[in-house]
Scaffold this active site. Structure first.
Site, PDB file in Angstrom:
ATOM      1  N   GLU A 290      -7.568  28.304  12.915  1.00 28.58           N
ATOM      2  CA  GLU A 290      -7.573  29.346  13.946  1.00 28.58           C
ATOM      3  C   GLU A 290      -6.940  30.609  13.365  1.00 28.58           C
ATOM      4  O   GLU A 290      -5.761  30.612  12.990  1.00 28.58           O
ATOM      5  CB  GLU A 290      -6.801  28.880  15.185  1.00 28.58           C
ATOM      6  CG  GLU A 290      -6.976  29.771  16.383  1.00 28.58           C
ATOM      7  CD  GLU A 290      -8.390  29.755  16.962  1.00 28.58           C
ATOM      8  OE1 GLU A 290      -8.709  30.665  17.761  1.00 28.58           O
ATOM      9  OE2 GLU A 290      -9.179  28.833  16.641  1.00 28.58           O
ATOM     10  N   GLU A 321     -10.772  40.282  14.436  1.00 22.00           N
ATOM     11  CA  GLU A 321     -10.559  39.496  13.221  1.00 22.00           C
ATOM     12  C   GLU A 321     -11.839  39.379  12.402  1.00 22.00           C
ATOM     13  O   GLU A 321     -11.797  39.414  11.161  1.00 22.00           O
ATOM     14  CB  GLU A 321     -10.019  38.113  13.601  1.00 22.00           C
ATOM     15  CG  GLU A 321      -8.628  38.171  14.216  1.00 22.00           C
ATOM     16  CD  GLU A 321      -8.382  37.202  15.364  1.00 22.00           C
ATOM     17  OE1 GLU A 321      -7.423  37.416  16.120  1.00 22.00           O
ATOM     18  OE2 GLU A 321      -9.156  36.242  15.509  1.00 22.00           O
ATOM     19  N   ASP A 475      -7.080  30.647  22.011  1.00 22.99           N
ATOM     20  CA  ASP A 475      -6.692  29.273  21.665  1.00 22.99           C
ATOM     21  C   ASP A 475      -7.356  28.270  22.605  1.00 22.99           C
ATOM     22  O   ASP A 475      -7.828  27.213  22.175  1.00 22.99           O
ATOM     23  CB  ASP A 475      -5.175  29.133  21.724  1.00 22.99           C
ATOM     24  CG  ASP A 475      -4.475  30.125  20.816  1.00 22.99           C
ATOM     25  OD1 ASP A 475      -4.865  30.210  19.640  1.00 22.99           O
ATOM     26  OD2 ASP A 475      -3.548  30.812  21.279  1.00 22.99           O
TER      27      ASP A 475
END
Length: 494
Positions: A290, A321, A475
């Site tokens: 992750e 990201e 998450d």
């Protein structure tokens, strides 16, 4: 009554004109018009149609995980109003400016404004321990401040622990407060327990919230900490050592981004040690990585090219990201400074394909292990997988989208009146040629396309109109996607 009649007449005239000037009316427009709309009480909305369709699409995989090991970043999150806290610290609004590392309250203010005006999430390391502790005390005493389980690993563990069939091992710096808040189903090895907690400060802002001349285009948060335990990934070797006894079916690794603020010499050494540790995980056990917010291109390149990415099986990341990953590796669309709104699906598809081709196993002869990427952004999610390695990905990407809607609104199930569809109804498989024109079908809300031996699955997100909490959504999305994913057994090389 006359208003409805007039509206219907205007709509009919507009459609007639559009059809006359463009006989090839886009298919998704026809699908949209053929769906029941809330013109009369009781008719389902698009959001209701998609939510109902998800219930059929989201099915458990034939083979499910039994034991999942998660590590290695864990902390206590202190969640406060970002603007409120900065005002309490006697900081005045001003111009935004990004900082790779924070050294002062002024750096904090500038970085917060920089990301707030873009509506994007970010995480930074605060170097001054004493100043950070003063800010942390002010945050904990701020009216309405709330404490939560924090750290990607702990948050993923918490989400996985909601499934009774899963046994979850969590390794990381677990202090007394965090241990108290963790789900009782989570196993914490004694070696992970420490006397004090690590605290991260989460500065949240709402869509439309304004501070000085800065206005947030959407709800999000800015995270910072002075967290040396997580910053040095001190629990990594202990985490890997615990796997022999725990015997997991799946390993989830997070926290690499925390090392960025420790300086090049430290992260170069720790990355080598991390690669050695991850390489010790049994070959048959998939490893999901992750990712989180980073700013150092050299550090990202080390993760991507020569170090970590080729030896993990799956990664999860958001739009910021993904773009930074491409910029660091001079990949597709690296010239973009930012997405400038909802990321273009074609560009996202290009970068995902590039990652799997350059750093994954899209080539069967490649020695890399990476075969799956779970991408998430506010309006939609994409799961890209190398053919033959993963199953049940339609359900997995839909499950991730559904949990994003539910968790952001703080509900147990979707309330269609509290969410809105913001995904594009039409998009392309690539930004360049050749490319395929694709559309979103609300009654079957996962769009699938292929590029070479990579399959893409796109699910729209029903975006919460008034999100209660944005921390940990990524998450939860990745965890949910993994729960519904199935790794296909591979024949050994002869």
């Amino acid at each position: 009554m006359w208003r409805k009649a007039a509206g219907a007449a205007l709509l009919a005239l507009a459609i007639g004109y559009f059809y006359h000037t463009n006989p090839e009316l886009p298919e998704q427009v026809l699908q949209y018009l053929s769906l029941p709309h809330p013109s009369t009480q009781g008719d389902p909305t698009l959001e209701q149609v998609i939510s109902t369709a998800w219930e059929t699409l989201i099915t458990a995989p034939a083979s499910q995980w039994g034991r999942v090991a998660v590590g290695v970043n864990a902390c206590v999150d202190v969640v406060v109003s970002g603007i409120g806290l900065l005002q309490a610290l006697a900081v005045d609004p001003g111009m935004g400016r990004d900082h790779e590392v924070l050294h002062s309250k002024e750096d904090l203010k500038e970085a917060f404004i920089h990301y707030m005006e873009r509506g994007t999430a970010a995480e930074r390391f605060f170097t001054d321990k004493e100043v950070f502790q003063r800010i942390a005390r002010a945050a904990a005493e701020y009216p309405g401040a709330q404490l939560y389980v924090g750290g990607n690993a702990a948050l993923i563990g918490q989400k996985l622990a909601t499934y009774p069939q899963l046994m979850v091992l969590l390794c990381g710096p677990v202090g007394p407060k965090l241990h108290e808040m963790l789900d009782e189903q989570i196993v914490v090895p004694p070696e992970s327990l420490q006397e004090t907690d690590e605290y991260h400060l989460i500065l949240e802002y709402k869509a439309g919230e304004q501070w000085g001349a800065t206005r947030a285009p959407q709800a999000n948060r800015f995270i910072f900490s002075h967290d040396v335990s997580n910053g040095e990934m001190r629990a990594l070797e202990m985490f890997v050592a615990s796997l022999d006894e725990f015997q997991p079916d799946l390993v989830v690794l997070s926290g690499l981004h925390m090392m960025e603020g420790q300086g090049r010499q430290m992260w170069e050494q720790r990355l080598k040690e991390a690669v050695a540790a991850i390489s010790d995980v049994r070959n048959a056990v998939p490893v999901h990585l992750e990712l989180a917010s980073m700013t150092d291109k050299d550090y990202m390149n080390s993760i991507m090219q020569e170090q970590v990415m080729p030896i993990v099986t799956s990664i999860g990341l958001n739009e910021q990201e993904l773009l930074f990953l491409s910029q660091a590796g001079t990949g597709p669309h690296a010239e973009l400074a930012s997405w400038g709104g909802i990321p273009d699906v074609g560009r996202v598809s290009d970068i995902l394909l590039w990652v799997l081709e350059q750093h994954g196993r899209s080539d069967p002869e490649s020695e890399a292990d990476l075969t799956r990427i779970h991408f998430h952004t506010l309006a939609y999610h994409v799961l890209a997988t190398v053919d033959g390695h993963w199953a049940n990905q339609v359900a997995a990407v839909a499950a991730g989208a559904r949990v994003a809607s539910i968790q952001a609104c703080g509900l147990q199930s979707i309330d269609a009146s509290k969410v809105v569809l913001r995904a594009p109804l039409e998009f392309h498989s690539s930004h360049g040629e050749p490319r395929e024109k694709l559309s979103l079908n609300p009654t079957e809300p996962v769009t699938v396309w292929h590029r070479g031996n990579v399959t893409f699955h796109l699910a729209p997100v029903l975006v919460c109109k008034q999100p209660l909490r944005t921390v940990g959504l990524g998450d939860a999305i990745s965890a949910e996607g993994l729960v519904y994913s199935e790794l296909r057994p591979q024949l050994p090389f002869l």
